[in-house]
Structures are given as C-alpha cells and as structure tokens.
Scaffold this motif. Sequence first.
Motif, PDB file in Angstrom:
ATOM      1  N   ARG A 155       7.028  -7.884 -23.203  1.00 47.50           N
ATOM      2  CA  ARG A 155       6.694  -7.273 -21.911  1.00 47.50           C
ATOM      3  C   ARG A 155       7.960  -7.173 -21.084  1.00 47.50           C
ATOM      4  NH1 ARG A 155       0.703  -7.977 -20.882  1.00 47.50           N
ATOM      5  NH2 ARG A 155      -0.041  -9.262 -22.610  1.00 47.50           N
ATOM      6  N   GLU A 156       7.992  -6.179 -20.202  1.00 47.95           N
ATOM      7  CA  GLU A 156       9.158  -5.947 -19.354  1.00 47.95           C
ATOM      8  C   GLU A 156       8.687  -5.679 -17.923  1.00 47.95           C
ATOM      9  OE1 GLU A 156      12.246  -3.742 -22.372  1.00 47.95           O
ATOM     10  OE2 GLU A 156      10.558  -2.551 -21.626  1.00 47.95           O
ATOM     11  N   TYR A 157       9.434  -6.217 -16.976  1.00 42.98           N
ATOM     12  CA  TYR A 157       9.133  -5.971 -15.571  1.00 42.98           C
ATOM     13  C   TYR A 157      10.423  -5.677 -14.811  1.00 42.98           C
ATOM     14  CZ  TYR A 157       4.466  -7.950 -16.350  1.00 42.98           C
ATOM     15  OH  TYR A 157       3.191  -8.179 -16.810  1.00 42.98           O
ATOM     16  N   VAL A 158      10.333  -4.805 -13.826  1.00 36.92           N
ATOM     17  CA  VAL A 158      11.447  -4.522 -12.914  1.00 36.92           C
ATOM     18  C   VAL A 158      11.171  -5.224 -11.592  1.00 36.92           C
ATOM     19  CG1 VAL A 158      12.606  -2.733 -11.554  1.00 36.92           C
ATOM     20  CG2 VAL A 158      12.039  -2.304 -13.958  1.00 36.92           C
ATOM     21  N   LEU A 159      12.126  -6.026 -11.131  1.00 34.58           N
ATOM     22  CA  LEU A 159      12.051  -6.650  -9.815  1.00 34.58           C
ATOM     23  C   LEU A 159      13.320  -6.293  -9.046  1.00 34.58           C
ATOM     24  CD1 LEU A 159      10.703 -10.315 -10.222  1.00 34.58           C
ATOM     25  CD2 LEU A 159       9.531  -8.354  -9.216  1.00 34.58           C
ATOM     26  N   ILE A 160      13.158  -5.736  -7.860  1.00 36.02           N
ATOM     27  CA  ILE A 160      14.302  -5.383  -7.028  1.00 36.02           C
ATOM     28  C   ILE A 160      14.197  -6.139  -5.707  1.00 36.02           C
ATOM     29  CG2 ILE A 160      15.589  -3.529  -5.911  1.00 36.02           C
ATOM     30  CD1 ILE A 160      14.504  -1.610  -7.970  1.00 36.02           C
ATOM     31  N   GLN A 161      15.198  -6.946  -5.434  1.00 36.82           N
ATOM     32  CA  GLN A 161      15.229  -7.721  -4.197  1.00 36.82           C
ATOM     33  C   GLN A 161      15.899  -6.915  -3.090  1.00 36.82           C
ATOM     34  OE1 GLN A 161      16.558 -11.857  -4.413  1.00 36.82           O
ATOM     35  NE2 GLN A 161      17.660 -11.630  -2.475  1.00 36.82           N
ATOM     36  N   SER A 162      15.360  -7.033  -1.885  1.00 37.45           N
ATOM     37  CA  SER A 162      15.979  -6.376  -0.728  1.00 37.45           C
ATOM     38  C   SER A 162      15.598  -7.131   0.530  1.00 37.45           C
ATOM     39  CB  SER A 162      15.519  -4.915  -0.622  1.00 37.45           C
ATOM     40  OG  SER A 162      14.116  -4.861  -0.392  1.00 37.45           O
ATOM     41  N   GLU A 163      16.284  -6.794   1.615  1.00 40.09           N
ATOM     42  CA  GLU A 163      15.999  -7.424   2.905  1.00 40.09           C
ATOM     43  C   GLU A 163      15.251  -6.459   3.816  1.00 40.09           C
ATOM     44  OE1 GLU A 163      20.131  -7.698   3.519  1.00 40.09           O
ATOM     45  OE2 GLU A 163      20.120  -8.535   1.491  1.00 40.09           O
ATOM     46  N   LEU A 164      14.361  -7.017   4.638  1.00 41.47           N
ATOM     47  CA  LEU A 164      13.621  -6.224   5.615  1.00 41.47           C
ATOM     48  C   LEU A 164      14.217  -6.448   6.998  1.00 41.47           C
ATOM     49  CD1 LEU A 164      11.131  -4.443   6.377  1.00 41.47           C
ATOM     50  CD2 LEU A 164       9.907  -6.593   6.773  1.00 41.47           C
ATOM     51  N   TYR A 165      14.557  -5.357   7.653  1.00 43.27           N
ATOM     52  CA  TYR A 165      15.063  -5.396   9.021  1.00 43.27           C
ATOM     53  C   TYR A 165      13.982  -4.826   9.937  1.00 43.27           C
ATOM     54  CZ  TYR A 165      19.452  -6.578   6.831  1.00 43.27           C
ATOM     55  OH  TYR A 165      20.416  -7.224   6.100  1.00 43.27           O
ATOM     56  N   ALA A 166      13.565  -5.615  10.932  1.00 44.51           N
ATOM     57  CA  ALA A 166      12.397  -5.277  11.737  1.00 44.51           C
ATOM     58  C   ALA A 166      12.518  -3.913  12.400  1.00 44.51           C
ATOM     59  CB  ALA A 166      12.168  -6.360  12.797  1.00 44.51           C
ATOM     60  N   ASN A 167      13.720  -3.569  12.852  1.00 42.19           N
ATOM     61  CA  ASN A 167      13.933  -2.274  13.494  1.00 42.19           C
ATOM     62  C   ASN A 167      14.750  -1.392  12.550  1.00 42.19           C
ATOM     63  OD1 ASN A 167      14.503  -0.062  15.051  1.00 42.19           O
ATOM     64  ND2 ASN A 167      15.498  -1.184  16.711  1.00 42.19           N
ATOM     65  N   PRO A 168      14.107  -0.472  11.845  1.00 40.97           N
ATOM     66  CA  PRO A 168      14.834   0.341  10.863  1.00 40.97           C
ATOM     67  C   PRO A 168      15.853   1.283  11.484  1.00 40.97           C
ATOM     68  CG  PRO A 168      12.614   1.185  11.165  1.00 40.97           C
ATOM     69  CD  PRO A 168      12.675  -0.106  11.920  1.00 40.97           C
ATOM     70  N   ASP A 169      15.777   1.486  12.793  1.00 39.64           N
ATOM     71  CA  ASP A 169      16.726   2.381  13.463  1.00 39.64           C
ATOM     72  C   ASP A 169      17.983   1.656  13.935  1.00 39.64           C
ATOM     73  OD1 ASP A 169      15.154   4.753  13.279  1.00 39.64           O
ATOM     74  OD2 ASP A 169      13.878   3.993  14.891  1.00 39.64           O
ATOM     75  N   SER A 170      17.996   0.320  13.825  1.00 44.27           N
ATOM     76  CA  SER A 170      19.126  -0.442  14.358  1.00 44.27           C
ATOM     77  C   SER A 170      20.147  -0.764  13.271  1.00 44.27           C
ATOM     78  CB  SER A 170      18.641  -1.741  15.012  1.00 44.27           C
ATOM     79  OG  SER A 170      19.751  -2.498  15.463  1.00 44.27           O
ATOM     80  N   GLN A 171      21.182   0.047  13.205  1.00 47.36           N
ATOM     81  CA  GLN A 171      22.275  -0.230  12.278  1.00 47.36           C
ATOM     82  C   GLN A 171      23.010  -1.500  12.691  1.00 47.36           C
ATOM     83  OE1 GLN A 171      25.161   2.922  11.963  1.00 47.36           O
ATOM     84  NE2 GLN A 171      26.545   1.702  10.706  1.00 47.36           N
ATOM     85  N   ASP A 172      23.066  -1.771  13.986  1.00 48.45           N
ATOM     86  CA  ASP A 172      23.766  -2.963  14.478  1.00 48.45           C
ATOM     87  C   ASP A 172      23.112  -4.236  13.937  1.00 48.45           C
ATOM     88  OD1 ASP A 172      25.578  -1.437  15.872  1.00 48.45           O
ATOM     89  OD2 ASP A 172      24.478  -1.540  17.766  1.00 48.45           O
ATOM     90  N   GLU A 173      21.780  -4.271  13.895  1.00 49.47           N
ATOM     91  CA  GLU A 173      21.091  -5.456  13.383  1.00 49.47           C
ATOM     92  C   GLU A 173      21.336  -5.620  11.887  1.00 49.47           C
ATOM     93  OE1 GLU A 173      16.981  -5.636  14.449  1.00 49.47           O
ATOM     94  OE2 GLU A 173      17.371  -5.464  16.608  1.00 49.47           O
ATOM     95  N   MET A 174      21.443  -4.517  11.180  1.00 48.60           N
ATOM     96  CA  MET A 174      21.746  -4.596   9.750  1.00 48.60           C
ATOM     97  C   MET A 174      23.159  -5.105   9.528  1.00 48.60           C
ATOM     98  SD  MET A 174      19.948  -1.002   8.629  1.00 48.60           S
ATOM     99  CE  MET A 174      18.206  -0.724   8.998  1.00 48.60           C
ATOM    100  N   MET A 175      24.088  -4.635  10.324  1.00 56.22           N
ATOM    101  CA  MET A 175      25.477  -5.085  10.205  1.00 56.22           C
ATOM    102  C   MET A 175      25.602  -6.563  10.574  1.00 56.22           C
ATOM    103  SD  MET A 175      27.394  -2.636   9.058  1.00 56.22           S
ATOM    104  CE  MET A 175      29.050  -3.134   9.533  1.00 56.22           C
ATOM    105  N   ALA A 176      24.745  -7.030  11.476  1.00 50.36           N
ATOM    106  CA  ALA A 176      24.756  -8.438  11.884  1.00 50.36           C
ATOM    107  C   ALA A 176      23.893  -9.302  10.965  1.00 50.36           C
ATOM    108  CB  ALA A 176      24.273  -8.562  13.320  1.00 50.36           C
ATOM    109  N   ASN A 177      23.309  -8.698   9.933  1.00 46.78           N
ATOM    110  CA  ASN A 177      22.496  -9.413   8.936  1.00 46.78           C
ATOM    111  C   ASN A 177      21.260 -10.066   9.546  1.00 46.78           C
ATOM    112  OD1 ASN A 177      22.206  -9.860   6.199  1.00 46.78           O
ATOM    113  ND2 ASN A 177      23.122 -11.890   6.264  1.00 46.78           N
ATOM    114  N   LYS A 178      20.655  -9.405  10.528  1.00 50.01           N
ATOM    115  CA  LYS A 178      19.483  -9.966  11.206  1.00 50.01           C
ATOM    116  C   LYS A 178      18.186  -9.506  10.538  1.00 50.01           C
ATOM    117  CE  LYS A 178      21.722 -10.464  15.723  1.00 50.01           C
ATOM    118  NZ  LYS A 178      21.690 -10.086  17.168  1.00 50.01           N
ATOM    119  N   TRP A 179      18.024  -9.903   9.279  1.00 49.71           N
ATOM    120  CA  TRP A 179      16.793  -9.561   8.559  1.00 49.71           C
ATOM    121  C   TRP A 179      15.706 -10.571   8.877  1.00 49.71           C
ATOM    122  CZ3 TRP A 179      15.490 -13.482   5.210  1.00 49.71           C
ATOM    123  CH2 TRP A 179      16.510 -14.304   4.740  1.00 49.71           C
ATOM    124  N   THR A 180      14.465 -10.143   8.679  1.00 59.29           N
ATOM    125  CA  THR A 180      13.322 -11.018   8.947  1.00 59.29           C
ATOM    126  C   THR A 180      12.667 -11.531   7.675  1.00 59.29           C
ATOM    127  OG1 THR A 180      11.834  -9.100   9.063  1.00 59.29           O
ATOM    128  CG2 THR A 180      12.807  -9.873  11.135  1.00 59.29           C
TER     129      THR A 180
END
Length: 309
Positions: A155-180
């Motif tokens: 059996r094979e599975y694909v798992l992709i890890q990512s971070e969720l940023y509460a405000n998708p419009d805020s590039q500044d929060e992404m640059m500051a690594n403020k994920w939730t």
Amino acid sequence: MKKKTLLLAVSMAAAMLSSVAVQAKTVQVTMTAKEVNTPIDNKGTMYRSWTFEGQVPGPVVHVTEGDVVEFTLFNDKNNKNSHSMDMHAGQFDILKDFESVKPGEKGTFTFKAEHPGIFFYHCGSDPMIQHIARGMYGAIIVDPKDPKAMPKADREYVLIQSELYANPDSQDEMMANKWTNVMFNGGIFKYDPVHDPAATRMLQAKPGERVRIYFINAGPNETSSFHPIAGIWDKVYPSGNPKNAMTGMQTYVVGPGDAASFDIISPIEGANALVTHSMRQALTGGIAILQFTKDADPKMGRGENILVR
C-alpha cells in the motif's frame, strides 16, 4: 566462435536498450489554477485557498523514470492573481518555464523525469511564500524504471505537511512564521480521530504489509521530524530515490521543500501515529493514524486512494 559470441552479446545489449526505450513514454499533465474556498478541518471550516484543480493538495502526478512530461497550466479567468508551476522533478530554465501565467492564459513546459523518487511541486509566483501557504502544492511520484529497485509496497500513501496561517492575505504573518496549525494534506487532524472526534478518516493496512509513505514538507517555513509512534521505519529513502536507502530509522528530518519515502511494516494489529515530532506541530494538527487491521479496506492505499481525500 568468438566473433559469433560477440555479435550475440551486442545483439542482446541492443535488444535490452530497445526495450528500455520502448518503456519510456510521453505523459501529458494539465492543471488549472483555481482560487476557491476549501475545508481546513473535520468540521468543514472554510479557508480562501489558491489551488491546483480546486483541491489541497493538488492532484498526484505519477510517471516513470525516463518519461517525458508535457505540462500545461491554465490560470482560471476568474482568478485575481497570476500563478505558475515549479516542479522539483526536473531541470528547467526558471525564467522561461516557471514564468507566471496571468488569469485567462496558459503556460507550458516539457521535461524528462530522469531521477526516480518523490518530488514536491508548487506555485512559484511572487510572493512564493503566500502561494504555497494558501495551498498551491502537490506531489509528483517518479517510479524507478527498474521495478526491482525497491521492495514492492503493498500500500502507498501520500502525506504532505504544511502550515496554516489564520489570515491568508497577510504575507507579513507568514514571513514572521505566525502559523496556528500544522496540517497533513490540507487538514487539521485530518486522519486522527484520537485528537479530533470529528475525524472520519484513517490510513489503513494489514499486519505484515509493507506500507510506503510518500512524505513531502510543503512548509513554507517549518522543518518536519517525521516519526511513527509505536513503530519504526523499515526503510527511509531521501527524495524517494532507491539509491538512498537507510534502514531501521526512528525519525528522519525533512526540510521545507524536501521529500522522502518511508516504508513501515507492523507485525501486529494496532495503530501507529505518524507525526512530526515537534510537539507544537503535532498537537496542532500534524498527526495521522495508520491502523493495521486484518479487516483493512482493500481499496485504501491503492489507485485513487493513495492521497486520501
């Protein structure tokens, strides 16, 4: 006699080369960039995502080493932003092949998949951090042309890890690594009914089966320390390449934009929890339950159920 033997050897070698050449093929892959709302948890909370084909992660691309991939990206005319494709499985001219595509237009490129493994693809348009964080990523699997290069997976599975940023419009929060939250395949505790009773999905296999996890860290910022709680990785292949085999690993670190294949076999019935061993990441959503049971669904981990939607 020596001359005949030499001619026979040359003939056999030519036949083998011809056989390899016949196996290679041209694969046409088409995707459409779509800016849509997608669910980010098991309760159906919606998030304004930028996607490939309206889903996070995007479709799994599956080819064989030596194949030529002809890729076309359409950018939906209703989108507000330009998008592009960056595929880690090939070698390109970044200015020409990865050029951003405006809404209502298309872009194309062609490459040969010369290295087997599991590779990351993502939107490369500026600001790249935002395009990835909002969901524009996926997996391309390049099977080795030698079917015996790796142990066969049941059996094979694909798992992709990512971070969720509460405000998708805020590039500044992404640059500051403020994920939730940290997510697997675009969802918080998507495959973990232990930590979220609303979860209805788990990964499944039978005891004794070899399960291959194609793992990608989409980031865009955090490193993953991938570990199977109550289990051990039988094999780890950095970038999924069979030449990179490692044996008996407890944990393996996968940085943002990187990938690896992980094989696990359980001799008993029961559950393993596949986690990023950074506890802050795991306990905000980065856990997937792999249930080993004699009654495992025969469709799970095969065909369309490699990436469990």
